[in-house]
Design a protein around this motif. Structure first.
Motif, PDB file in Angstrom:
ATOM      1  N   ASP A  63      15.941 -14.168  22.664  1.00 25.56           N
ATOM      2  CA  ASP A  63      16.863 -15.050  21.939  1.00 25.56           C
ATOM      3  C   ASP A  63      16.472 -15.243  20.481  1.00 25.56           C
ATOM      4  O   ASP A  63      17.321 -15.592  19.657  1.00 25.56           O
ATOM      5  CB  ASP A  63      16.915 -16.422  22.620  1.00 25.56           C
ATOM      6  N   TYR A  64      15.198 -15.061  20.155  1.00 27.26           N
ATOM      7  CA  TYR A  64      14.770 -15.238  18.768  1.00 27.26           C
ATOM      8  C   TYR A  64      13.495 -14.441  18.504  1.00 27.26           C
ATOM      9  O   TYR A  64      12.746 -14.092  19.426  1.00 27.26           O
ATOM     10  CB  TYR A  64      14.534 -16.719  18.440  1.00 27.26           C
TER      11      TYR A  64
ATOM     12  N   ARG B 231      21.112 -13.637  11.874  1.00 26.63           N
ATOM     13  CA  ARG B 231      21.694 -13.763  13.207  1.00 26.63           C
ATOM     14  C   ARG B 231      22.394 -12.449  13.574  1.00 26.63           C
ATOM     15  O   ARG B 231      23.160 -11.902  12.783  1.00 26.63           O
ATOM     16  CB  ARG B 231      22.695 -14.915  13.261  1.00 26.63           C
ATOM     17  N   LYS B 232      22.123 -11.946  14.766  1.00 22.73           N
ATOM     18  CA  LYS B 232      22.748 -10.702  15.210  1.00 22.73           C
ATOM     19  C   LYS B 232      24.230 -10.938  15.466  1.00 22.73           C
ATOM     20  O   LYS B 232      24.603 -11.796  16.271  1.00 22.73           O
ATOM     21  CB  LYS B 232      22.064 -10.190  16.475  1.00 22.73           C
ATOM     22  N   ARG B 233      25.065 -10.175  14.766  1.00 21.60           N
ATOM     23  CA  ARG B 233      26.522 -10.316  14.883  1.00 21.60           C
ATOM     24  C   ARG B 233      27.162  -8.933  14.897  1.00 21.60           C
ATOM     25  O   ARG B 233      27.476  -8.356  13.859  1.00 21.60           O
ATOM     26  CB  ARG B 233      27.075 -11.148  13.725  1.00 21.60           C
TER      27      ARG B 233
ATOM     28  N   ASP C 244      30.041  -8.397  16.210  1.00 22.03           N
ATOM     29  CA  ASP C 244      31.491  -8.561  16.194  1.00 22.03           C
ATOM     30  C   ASP C 244      32.061  -8.653  14.790  1.00 22.03           C
ATOM     31  O   ASP C 244      33.274  -8.643  14.613  1.00 22.03           O
ATOM     32  CB  ASP C 244      31.889  -9.805  16.995  1.00 22.03           C
TER      33      ASP C 244
ATOM     34  N   GLU D 282      22.854 -10.706  21.561  1.00 24.71           N
ATOM     35  CA  GLU D 282      23.938 -10.988  20.620  1.00 24.71           C
ATOM     36  C   GLU D 282      23.921 -12.480  20.280  1.00 24.71           C
ATOM     37  O   GLU D 282      23.848 -13.333  21.170  1.00 24.71           O
ATOM     38  CB  GLU D 282      25.283 -10.607  21.230  1.00 24.71           C
ATOM     39  N   GLY D 283      23.929 -12.797  19.002  1.00 22.34           N
ATOM     40  CA  GLY D 283      23.825 -14.176  18.558  1.00 22.34           C
ATOM     41  C   GLY D 283      22.400 -14.660  18.406  1.00 22.34           C
ATOM     42  O   GLY D 283      22.176 -15.783  17.939  1.00 22.34           O
TER      43      GLY D 283
ATOM     44  N   ALA E 183      22.243 -16.291   8.242  1.00 23.42           N
ATOM     45  CA  ALA E 183      22.510 -17.663   8.667  1.00 23.42           C
ATOM     46  C   ALA E 183      21.899 -18.675   7.710  1.00 23.42           C
ATOM     47  O   ALA E 183      22.358 -19.817   7.640  1.00 23.42           O
ATOM     48  CB  ALA E 183      21.974 -17.885  10.079  1.00 23.42           C
TER      49      ALA E 183
ATOM     50  N   ARG F 142      29.749  -9.532   7.090  1.00 28.47           N
ATOM     51  CA  ARG F 142      28.336  -9.889   7.214  1.00 28.47           C
ATOM     52  C   ARG F 142      27.704 -10.037   5.830  1.00 28.47           C
ATOM     53  O   ARG F 142      26.908 -10.947   5.583  1.00 28.47           O
ATOM     54  CB  ARG F 142      27.587  -8.846   8.043  1.00 28.47           C
TER      55      ARG F 142
END
Length: 303
Positions: free
Chosen positions: A88-89, A252-254, A256, A115-116, A235, A262
């Motif tokens: 997650d991080y 932040r992984k994005r 989408d 993701e996120g 972010a 971005r």
């Protein structure tokens, strides 16, 4: 707020799984904060051997080095994590500047994130470190290192380190006092010898492969995101605080978002505050304000 609390506010480790890269004896995220894995390029015993005579490990010396949970190797963090990933991080304090191929490393770390998920970087501000007299790293240098798949520092970084590294009094520099030209490594003759040795032997000499100010990092990050070379949005980009020598970046992984979207997330920083040196404290406020306006106008005429 101290640096540890700033990182915890960024990554919110409680109830999440994360990785801290290269914590040695000073982890930022503690095991009591959440499910954190400590990752490094060597095992615990290997690190204790490598750093056995290192002066900066703290009062516990090599015994203070935290147990390594993940040993990095070929394939980087995603392969080393295996079934424990993605996470997650990720937290990396003063790591990115040591990586020969920063783009490749950032991409690998992105693969290790959900993701996120977020990637918190603490980056030295070259204005207030021994890199003071070095030129900020360009996008071209980063792209070249990535296309060449560099595994050792580029020769120019080795030379610049040995030729320019200097003593810096951080509070004095923030007060606007000029940094004296006191070299701490050896200057150009030593730099030439070290660079020639590195090239001839292929040996990895640990230097800062990249150097940034908050402003230069933001410019570089915007272009890399626009080129679709990194899977992140920005972010947060917190500039260096007075009397400190590092700035904070939260990616932040994005997947989408498109590359242009971005890139648009990188905040615009003021070059007079986040790229230039502080004006001398002895200047009257009006004079300092006039100097900043002059710098901005000069930049405008050049662009």
């Amino acid at each position: 707020m101290d640096r540890r609390q700033r990182v915890l506010n960024f990554v919110v480790p409680h109830g999440r799984t994360g990785v801290e890269l290269g914590p040695l004896s000073r982890p930022i995220v503690l095991k009591s904060d959440g499910n954190v894995l400590y990752a490094d390029h060597l095992s615990t015993e290997g690190l204790r051997h490598q750093y056995r005579d290192h002066p900066t490990l703290g009062p516990d010396g090599i015994e203070g080095i935290v147990p390594v949970d993940v040993v990095l190797g070929e394939g980087g963090l995603p392969r080393a994590l295996g079934s424990r990933g993605p996470v997650d991080y990720i937290v990396a304090s003063h790591v990115v500047e040591h990586v020969p191929d920063a783009i490749g490393w950032l991409r690998e770390c992105g693969e290790a994130l959900n993701e996120g998920g977020v990637f918190c970087l603490m980056v030295p501000d070259k204005r207030f470190t021994f890199d003071h007299f070095r030129t900020p790293t360009s996008v071209g240098a980063l792209v070249a290192a990535h296309l060449l798949r560099l595994r050792t520092p580029p020769p120019e970084a080795v030379y610049e380190h040995f030729a320019r590294a200097c003593e810096v009094d951080v509070p004095a520099t923030w007060r606007g006092q000029p940094v004296p030209d006191r070299l701490i490594v050896g200057g150009p003759p030593a730099a030439l010898d070290a660079t020639a040795t590195a090239v001839a032997s292929g040996r990895h000499i640990d230097v800062h492969c990249t150097v940034f100010t908050p402003y230069s990092f933001g410019r570089v990050l915007t272009e890399l995101l626009a080129l679709d070379l990194l899977p992140f949005e920005c972010a947060a980009l917190e500039p260096t605080r007075p009397c400190e020598s590092e700035f904070f970046v939260l990616l932040r992984k994005r997947s989408d978002l498109g590359a242009a979207a971005r890139a648009a997330t990188v905040p615009r920083l003021d070059p007079a505050r986040h790229n230039a040196l502080p004006p001398p404290a002895s200047w009257p406020k009006r004079t300092r304000a006039a100097a900043r306006r002059w710098v901005r106008s000069l930049r405008g005429r050049r662009s």
